[in-house]
Enzyme design. Structure first.
Site, PDB file in Angstrom:
ATOM      1  N   ASP A  12       0.890  -1.118   0.001  1.00 21.38           N
ATOM      2  CA  ASP A  12      -0.190   0.146   0.013  1.00 21.38           C
ATOM      3  C   ASP A  12       1.074   1.336  -0.054  1.00 21.38           C
ATOM      4  O   ASP A  12       0.524   2.257   0.523  1.00 21.38           O
ATOM      5  CB  ASP A  12      -0.947   0.006   1.160  1.00 21.38           C
ATOM      6  CG  ASP A  12      -1.666  -1.220   1.412  1.00 21.38           C
ATOM      7  OD1 ASP A  12      -2.252  -1.632   0.356  1.00 21.38           O
ATOM      8  OD2 ASP A  12      -1.676  -1.843   2.298  1.00 21.38           O
ATOM      9  N   LYS A  15       1.768   2.400  -5.173  1.00 22.73           N
ATOM     10  CA  LYS A  15       2.445   1.880  -6.228  1.00 22.73           C
ATOM     11  C   LYS A  15       1.487   2.072  -7.663  1.00 22.73           C
ATOM     12  O   LYS A  15       2.228   2.348  -8.821  1.00 22.73           O
ATOM     13  CB  LYS A  15       2.777   0.202  -6.161  1.00 22.73           C
ATOM     14  CG  LYS A  15       3.759   0.055  -5.159  1.00 22.73           C
ATOM     15  CD  LYS A  15       3.911  -1.560  -4.990  1.00 22.73           C
ATOM     16  CE  LYS A  15       3.084  -2.544  -4.317  1.00 22.73           C
ATOM     17  NZ  LYS A  15       2.933  -2.346  -2.997  1.00 22.73           N
ATOM     18  N   GLY A  39      -4.006  -5.233  -4.556  1.00 19.23           N
ATOM     19  CA  GLY A  39      -5.148  -4.263  -4.903  1.00 19.23           C
ATOM     20  C   GLY A  39      -4.435  -3.095  -5.649  1.00 19.23           C
ATOM     21  O   GLY A  39      -4.030  -2.150  -4.572  1.00 19.23           O
ATOM     22  N   HIS A  40      -4.611  -2.913  -6.834  1.00 23.94           N
ATOM     23  CA  HIS A  40      -3.868  -1.727  -7.409  1.00 23.94           C
ATOM     24  C   HIS A  40      -5.029  -0.926  -7.857  1.00 23.94           C
ATOM     25  O   HIS A  40      -5.729  -1.150  -8.838  1.00 23.94           O
ATOM     26  CB  HIS A  40      -3.184  -2.221  -8.361  1.00 23.94           C
ATOM     27  CG  HIS A  40      -1.688  -2.553  -7.779  1.00 23.94           C
ATOM     28  ND1 HIS A  40      -0.625  -3.275  -8.633  1.00 23.94           N
ATOM     29  CD2 HIS A  40      -1.008  -3.002  -6.522  1.00 23.94           C
ATOM     30  CE1 HIS A  40       0.301  -3.732  -7.877  1.00 23.94           C
ATOM     31  NE2 HIS A  40      -0.081  -3.446  -6.578  1.00 23.94           N
ATOM     32  N   GLN A 221       2.216  -6.183  -3.059  1.00 22.61           N
ATOM     33  CA  GLN A 221       2.568  -6.218  -1.534  1.00 22.61           C
ATOM     34  C   GLN A 221       3.670  -5.596  -1.476  1.00 22.61           C
ATOM     35  O   GLN A 221       3.866  -4.561  -1.965  1.00 22.61           O
ATOM     36  CB  GLN A 221       2.557  -7.557  -0.922  1.00 22.61           C
ATOM     37  CG  GLN A 221       1.315  -8.392  -0.926  1.00 22.61           C
ATOM     38  CD  GLN A 221       1.024  -9.289  -2.115  1.00 22.61           C
ATOM     39  OE1 GLN A 221       1.870  -9.782  -2.796  1.00 22.61           O
ATOM     40  NE2 GLN A 221      -0.412  -9.056  -2.573  1.00 22.61           N
TER      41      GLN A 221
HETATM   42  P1  IMP Z   1      -2.227 -12.877   2.588  1.00 24.40           P
HETATM   43  O1  IMP Z   1      -1.680 -12.433   1.657  1.00 24.40           O
HETATM   44  O2  IMP Z   1      -3.745 -13.031   2.312  1.00 24.40           O
HETATM   45  O3  IMP Z   1      -2.001 -14.382   3.041  1.00 24.40           O
HETATM   46  O4  IMP Z   1      -2.091 -12.095   3.870  1.00 24.40           O
HETATM   47  C1  IMP Z   1      -0.996 -12.221   4.634  1.00 24.40           C
HETATM   48  C2  IMP Z   1      -0.630 -10.599   5.188  1.00 24.40           C
HETATM   49  O5  IMP Z   1      -0.312  -9.815   4.209  1.00 24.40           O
HETATM   50  C3  IMP Z   1      -1.879  -9.799   5.857  1.00 24.40           C
HETATM   51  O6  IMP Z   1      -1.229  -9.161   6.671  1.00 24.40           O
HETATM   52  C4  IMP Z   1      -2.455  -9.105   4.796  1.00 24.40           C
HETATM   53  O7  IMP Z   1      -3.014  -8.010   5.210  1.00 24.40           O
HETATM   54  C5  IMP Z   1      -0.934  -8.437   4.079  1.00 24.40           C
HETATM   55  N1  IMP Z   1      -1.209  -8.556   2.626  1.00 24.40           N
HETATM   56  C6  IMP Z   1      -1.741  -9.156   1.482  1.00 24.40           C
HETATM   57  N2  IMP Z   1      -1.629  -8.663   0.582  1.00 24.40           N
HETATM   58  C7  IMP Z   1      -1.479  -7.269   0.566  1.00 24.40           C
HETATM   59  C8  IMP Z   1      -1.425  -5.949  -0.064  1.00 24.40           C
HETATM   60  O8  IMP Z   1      -1.487  -5.948  -1.324  1.00 24.40           O
HETATM   61  N3  IMP Z   1      -1.103  -5.026   0.793  1.00 24.40           N
HETATM   62  C9  IMP Z   1      -1.207  -4.946   1.819  1.00 24.40           C
HETATM   63  N4  IMP Z   1      -0.926  -5.773   2.614  1.00 24.40           N
HETATM   64  C10 IMP Z   1      -1.302  -7.286   2.155  1.00 24.40           C
END
Ligand code: IMP
Length: 428
Positions: A12, A15, A39-40, A221
């Protein structure tokens, strides 16, 4: 020339804007890790596009590749394609290619994701519940169903049985059941829609590179969520670092590569896990409100805190970042004083990096350097010389601590709300 975008914090970082800008200048955009947990948001004129799985270049009509390092939810992808079509973006086998060896996220992975979180009780990871982790677990466990496996019903049927047999024991405990026949039929029917995109994309990427066309590798991420180097276990299940580009796409060239580290002027995090500079006070609330810090995938409120130069420096090193793109500087405009974490004290010992042990991470006392705020608007500023002098001081000090140039500064959501110090974006 090859470009990479990496988030240097917990995701977040903003990007979307820079990815879209670079995407408009290259031939091909490639995703190499993660899945629809990303999420972009891309804003072009009055239209807002929300992407989860598709590389951002899709909006600009560029060639887009989903590499083998991604885990792909075929139903989510199909929904995304349909949603974009309604917005006038048409996707076909010329602008979208998916690695035929990409591993799939199945409905059982989403169930397991929820079950795993439930089992952790009071210490959940706070996942997006999109099935990312369980799908990667099956990949490493050599049980995954890949896109190319759906073609043959006999092989698919065997693989589904194998997968379900493995998970059945835990499923029984949770009184859940997977309908094997339904899964087989659902996969076969979604494959009819996605089959045309399935390609040996590693060959395509290397061919594009040979033709000296520009490629953008779009990281999702952030570096601190990396499965190896992040704040384990509070991480995602992929390697989010730049090293993953090669394993996650089959791209073989290490030359002519520029890596941009996208970094927010403060820090945010969604989900659980250590966050040394977190602010649970009015300043934290202010950052959250002014920065509109809500997750785009889960709509969760993001935790907010001061800039952690210690962590960003670590990410810069691990990712080989060449230049920093600093985003959301305008969010700090109204603050009287601004703190930057320059090190940690843990059990009376000073650290200039984050030790891996959870015990150490729990006892961190951040060491701050305090800067005078500028208390005037930086919103939309396009030239370095126009920034308030205290804002320049803040940026220069961060640059010095993390040891890499902050070459691009984003001062608002629009493209022209950008200070392009080295005229990079113009020259690409
Ligand atoms: P998962 O990727 O759904 O397994 O989540 C694992 C951790 O990564 C959690 O703390 C999510 O909130 C975080 N996370 C996953 N994708 C994103 C992203 O695109 N932006 C920010 N945090 C993310």
């Amino acid at each position: 020339m090859f470009y990479t975008i990496i988030g240097t914090q917990w995701g977040d970082e903003g990007k979307g804007k820079i990815v879209d800008w670079l995407a408009s200048k290259v031939n091909t955009v490639v995703r190499f890790q993660g899945g629809n947990n990303a999420g972009h948001t891309i804003k072009i004129k009055n239209k807002t596009y929300k992407l989860n799985l598709l590389p951002s270049g899709i909006i600009r009509g560029k060639k887009c590749i989903i590499g083998n390092g991604v885990v792909l939810d075929p139903w989510a992808l199909n929904d995304e394609i349909i949603k974009l079509r309604k917005q006038g973006i048409y996707i076909n086998s010329k602008n979208l290619m998916i690695a035929e060896n990409v591993c799939l996220i199945l409905p059982i992975h989403k169930l397991i994701d929820s079950m795993n979180e439930e089992v952790r009780g009071s210490e959940p990871i706070g996942t997006t519940k999109k099935g990312i982790g369980p799908s990667y677990e099956d990949k490493v466990g050599r049980r995954s169903i890949r896109l190319c496996d759906i073609k043959n019903r006999k092989i698919l049927s065997k693989k589904i049985l194998n997968l379900i047999d493995f998970h059945n024991y835990r499923f029984k405990n949770f009184k859940k059941r997977v309908d094997k026949k339904k899964l087989l039929n659902d996969l076969t029917s979604v494959y009819r829609k996605l089959n045309k995109y399935s390609q040996p994309t590693w060959r395509i990427i290397n061919q594009i590179a040979k033709e000296r066309k520009k490629i953008l590798f779009e990281g999702a991420q952030g570096a601190l969520l990396d499965i190896d180097f992040g704040t384990y276990p509070y991480v995602t299940s992929s390697n989010t670092n730049s090293g993953q580009i090669f394993a996650g796409t089959g791209f073989g060239s290490r030359k002519n590569h520029q890596i941009f580290g996208i970094t927010k002027a403060y820090t945010t995090r969604v989900g659980s896990g250590p966050f040394p500079t977190e602010l649970k006070d009015k300043v934290g609330d202010y950052l959250g409100e002014k920065g509109k810090e809500f997750g785009t995938v889960t709509n969760r409120k993001r935790r907010c805190g001061w800039f952690d130069a210690c962590l960003v420096k670590q990410s810069v090193n691990i990712n080989g970042v060449d230049d920093i793109v600093l985003t959301k500087i305008d969010v700090l405009d109204e603050l009287e004083n601004i703190k930057v974490c320059v090190g940690y004290k843990i059990n009376k010992k000073r650290y200039d990096y984050l030790p891996f042990s959870e015990e150490s991470q729990k006892s961190i006392i951040p060491i701050y350097k305090i800067f005078k705020g500028w208390q005037e608007s930086t919103y939309g500023i396009k030239e370095w010389s126009k920034l308030p002098s205290n804002a320049k001081k803040y940026i220069k000090s961060i640059e010095k601590i993390i040891g890499v140039n902050i070459s691009i500064i984003s001062t608002g959501p629009d493209r022209n709300h950008t200070i392009d110090k080295k005229k990079y974006l113009k020259s690409i």
